[in-house]
Motif scaffolding. Structure first.
Motif, PDB file in Angstrom:
ATOM      1  N   ALA A  40       0.855  -1.027   0.006  1.00  0.00           N
ATOM      2  CA  ALA A  40      -0.104  -0.207  -0.065  1.00  0.00           C
ATOM      3  C   ALA A  40       0.871   1.229   0.078  1.00  0.00           C
TER       4      ALA A  40
ATOM      5  N   ALA B 247      -5.950   4.240   2.942  1.00  0.00           N
ATOM      6  CA  ALA B 247      -7.024   4.410   2.213  1.00  0.00           C
ATOM      7  C   ALA B 247      -6.903   4.477   0.886  1.00  0.00           C
ATOM      8  N   ARG B 248      -5.827   5.008   0.333  1.00  0.00           N
ATOM      9  CA  ARG B 248      -5.604   5.338  -0.871  1.00  0.00           C
ATOM     10  C   ARG B 248      -4.392   4.368  -1.530  1.00  0.00           C
TER      11      ARG B 248
ATOM     12  N   GLU C 247      -6.432  -1.852  -3.154  1.00  0.00           N
ATOM     13  CA  GLU C 247      -7.752  -2.192  -2.911  1.00  0.00           C
ATOM     14  C   GLU C 247      -7.852  -2.958  -1.568  1.00  0.00           C
TER      15      GLU C 247
ATOM     16  N   SER D 276      -5.556  -2.667   1.229  1.00  0.00           N
ATOM     17  CA  SER D 276      -5.512  -1.814   2.074  1.00  0.00           C
ATOM     18  C   SER D 276      -6.427  -0.969   2.408  1.00  0.00           C
ATOM     19  N   ARG D 277      -7.188  -0.532   1.401  1.00  0.00           N
ATOM     20  CA  ARG D 277      -8.518   0.372   1.432  1.00  0.00           C
ATOM     21  C   ARG D 277      -9.629  -0.538   2.188  1.00  0.00           C
ATOM     22  N   ARG D 278      -9.729  -1.709   1.733  1.00  0.00           N
ATOM     23  CA  ARG D 278     -10.711  -2.438   2.504  1.00  0.00           C
ATOM     24  C   ARG D 278     -10.632  -2.688   4.047  1.00  0.00           C
TER      25      ARG D 278
ATOM     26  N   LEU E 281     -11.141   0.526   5.824  1.00  0.00           N
ATOM     27  CA  LEU E 281     -12.589   0.770   6.155  1.00  0.00           C
ATOM     28  C   LEU E 281     -13.153  -0.215   7.151  1.00  0.00           C
TER      29      LEU E 281
ATOM     30  N   ALA F 189      -8.306  10.850   2.916  1.00  0.00           N
ATOM     31  CA  ALA F 189      -8.329   9.483   2.865  1.00  0.00           C
ATOM     32  C   ALA F 189      -9.574   8.958   1.903  1.00  0.00           C
TER      33      ALA F 189
ATOM     34  N   CYS G   3     -12.642   8.763   2.606  1.00  0.00           N
ATOM     35  CA  CYS G   3     -13.374   7.884   3.439  1.00  0.00           C
ATOM     36  C   CYS G   3     -14.447   8.313   3.945  1.00  0.00           C
TER      37      CYS G   3
END
Lengths: 338, 311
Positions: free
Chosen positions: A302, B204-205, B208, B210-212, B215, B265, B267
């Motif tokens: 990430a 967050a950005r 996929e 890491s964003r999942r 959240l 972020a 979110c």
């Protein structure tokens, strides 16, 4: 033929630098064997710092006073810092931190055998500081003068901090010895368990140490295993007396003629077993490290993805600060060498 | 300070010690960086000792328990740099806890657990290691078992945003020790919040995956956040006497900072109801999650086995 003449000339210059006790620097020519030996030794040292965080870190959550908890936390943090300097020194030899980590968790590179012993009581935190860091200092102080520049300079800083850790460990044991009978018994039991493994930290006896001669000739090592072990015993005996613990060796006595202590031999078969993977904690230490590395993969990915996205103009107009440290890291967490 | 502390390195040393020699030996230091020489430890007039103690316990327990949770990450972080950063944050919070628990004991000695005659344990250690879960006053957010790295950074963001707003205001209050802790702690927690916010945006950005995860952590932790900003009779009374800050007074600033980070972020703030208490009681009332008892069982095990021990 000119290549080999060049090589011979370079080798001559290299040997001359070694003979003058000067430093070899990353851009200097060096024999492949020298580079390989150094990578093995520096990586093993870095891995020892990182694996060494585990046995003591295990007591962070049980430290019996807030002050001791802070001291231990700072110490374990220092070990991570030492790992960082040493991995960086190793990277100047052309091996990345990610590769080194892979070799550690695949079992292709070693770390100090001492960390394959369990920590079973809070006294072990003190004993590791006193005996294990004490032995490490004996091993490492001469390395401040090692022939490879980045390694020697890293060792100067490491040694300074290690000597502070040793004092802290000894001070913990001293305090515990001034406490209750149970605490004194806890200290003695801990010293009984760690004494022989601490002596093994200097490696096998000289006549069974295949790498020593070459490393001494190259100025990578400055003393033999047995010389350093003797120095450690001589240094430790008066400290043990002052502390009020008995070192578990019936053969330990002062030898007036030699001006040094005679002492018994550790169980070298045990050292062989521990080094070959059959020690009490080998599997757990590596499994822990592997799990941490694998669990962190998505975070490192990430960080690189975010750094790439925010670096490309037009793709992402928001000017966001970069991820912590991400600009220096590739997806495997490798830090670029400056 | 009472006689227990004189047998032990004083808790206030961290505020006044000269760092010239000793801490220079550490790579990162063991305690406070800015010595606050000559901190006045007298009680301000017109402030109720029991209230001040309860208030200090709340803030001290928050720091103690989160520091413990962070220390469980040791040797498990995604990278060595993060291992070092997390340990640093844990150390800062531990330093704050030590001062706040000591202040609580000085404000109202009745809060300190009684140990057998001859125990050398200083008051702050008695408070940390010899209280039952129901006697702790931390909010429930800090107690929760840790999850993945996203969980770590989201909790740290929520916690340090609320704490920083509070510490800034504490710096101007009437209790000299709380004011000193507020000023010193604000510098530390500014860094904690920055570290957490950067990682929240990064995850967050990032990918996929890491964003999942980010959240999911936000969904899990957001319902525990409002409790941090709850007003409480103790805080209200102290705020009235000028010796404390009512967390409710920081709500607007806290929500503003969080909204800014989450916007960066990209979110949304999760639409989930806040977590209820038990008959209206939550962390500051001593009503905790199941996780706190397990945490204390581990944290206190050695100290409790040796109540007369010297460490």
């Amino acid at each position: 033929m000119s290549t080999s003449t060049d090589e011979a000339r370079l080798e001559e210059q290299f040997e001359a630098v070694i003979a003058r006790h000067e430093r070899i620097e990353p851009r200097d020519w060096m024999p492949e064997g020298y580079r390989r030996t150094l990578v093995r030794q520096v990586a093993q040292h870095a891995h020892s710092e990182i694996i060494g965080m585990q046995p003591e870190g295990a007591w962070l959550t049980r430290a019996p006073s807030l002050r001791r908890k802070a001291v231990l936390l700072a110490k374990v943090q220092d070990e991570a810092g030492h790992g960082l300097y040493l991995y960086s020194a190793c990277e100047t030899l052309g091996v990345s931190r990610a590769e080194l980590t892979r070799m550690l968790i695949d079992g292709r590179q070693k770390y100090s055998s001492i960390f394959n012993y369990p920590t079973l009581s809070y006294a072990d935190v003190g004993t590791i500081g006193w005996l294990v860091d004490g032995a490490a200092i004996c091993n490492q102080v001469p390395l401040c003068r090692t022939s490879y520049g980045p390694y020697g300079r890293a060792m100067i800083r490491v040694c300074k901090e290690e000597s502070f850790h040793q004092r802290q460990g000894y001070e913990l044991l001293m305090t515990m010895m001034s406490g209750t009978d149970e605490q004194r018994a806890m200290v003695q039991e801990s010293v009984d368990r760690f004494w022989w493994p601490a002596l093994m930290m200097f490696g096998p006896p000289d006549d069974a140490s295949p790498n020593t001669a070459r490393s001494l000739a190259w100025g990578i090592k400055r003393n033999t295993n047995d010389e350093l072990r003797q120095k450690f015993v001589d240094m430790t005996v008066p400290q043990a007396e002052r502390l009020g613990v008995t070192l578990p060796d019936p053969d330990l006595r002062w030898n007036e003629e030699r001006g040094a202590h005679d002492f018994g031999q550790p169980d070298w078969d045990e050292l062989t077993r521990v080094i070959s993977g059959a020690g009490p904690c080998n599997a757990e230490r590596i499994a822990h490290r592997r799990r941490a590395h694998e669990d962190g993969a998505w975070v490192r990915e990430a960080a690189s993805a975010f750094a790439r996205a925010t670096k490309e103009p037009g793709r992402d107009r928001a000017q966001v600060e970069q991820a912590p440290g991400s600009s220096l890291r590739d997806p495997d967490g490798r830090v670029e060498t400056r | 300070m009472n006689q227990h502390t004189s047998q032990h390195e004083s808790v206030y040393d961290g505020l006044v010690e000269d760092h010239g020699d000793v801490s220079g030996q550490w790579a990162f230091g063991t305690s406070f960086e800015d010595p606050l020489a000559g901190v006045d430890t007298t009680m301000p007039e017109g402030v109720d000792g029991a209230d001040l103690a309860a208030y200090c316990l709340g803030l001290g327990d928050d720091a103690l328990v989160l520091s413990h949770r962070l220390s469980q990450w040791c040797s498990r972080a995604p990278d060595l740099e993060d291992d070092i950063a997390i340990a640093n944050i844990a150390l800062d919070l531990l330093g704050q806890a030590r001062l706040l628990l000591a202040r609580a004991a000085a404000a109202d000695p009745a809060v300190v657990p009684v140990l057998p005659e001859g125990s050398p344990a200083p008051d702050e250690d008695r408070l940390a290691f010899f209280r039952e879960a129901g006697e702790l006053r931390c909010t429930r957010l800090v107690e929760l078992e840790h999850g993945d790295f996203a969980h770590l950074v989201v909790r740290l963001l929520l916690f340090s945003t609320a704490r920083l707003a509070l510490l800034h205001r504490l710096a101007g209050t009437r209790d000299p020790v709380l004011a000193a802790i507020g000023a010193k702690g604000a510098t530390e927690v500014t860094y904690h919040r920055d570290y957490a916010a950067r990682w929240v945006v990064t995850l967050a950005r990032g990918t996929e995956e890491s964003r999942r995860r980010l959240l999911a952590a936000l969904d899990e932790l957001a319902p525990w956040h409002p409790e941090q900003l709850d007003t409480h009779p103790v805080a209200t009374r102290l705020a009235e006497s000028g010796a404390g800050v009512d967390p409710a007074a920081t709500a607007e600033e806290v929500e503003g900072v969080l909204a800014q980070v989450l916007e960066e972020a990209r979110c949304p703030w999760p639409e989930a109801p806040r977590r209820g208490g038990v008959r209206g009681r939550t962390g500051r009332d001593g009503m905790h999650t199941e996780a706190l008892g397990r945490l204390l069982a581990e944290m206190q095990v050695v100290a409790r086995a040796h109540p007369l021990g010297r460490w």
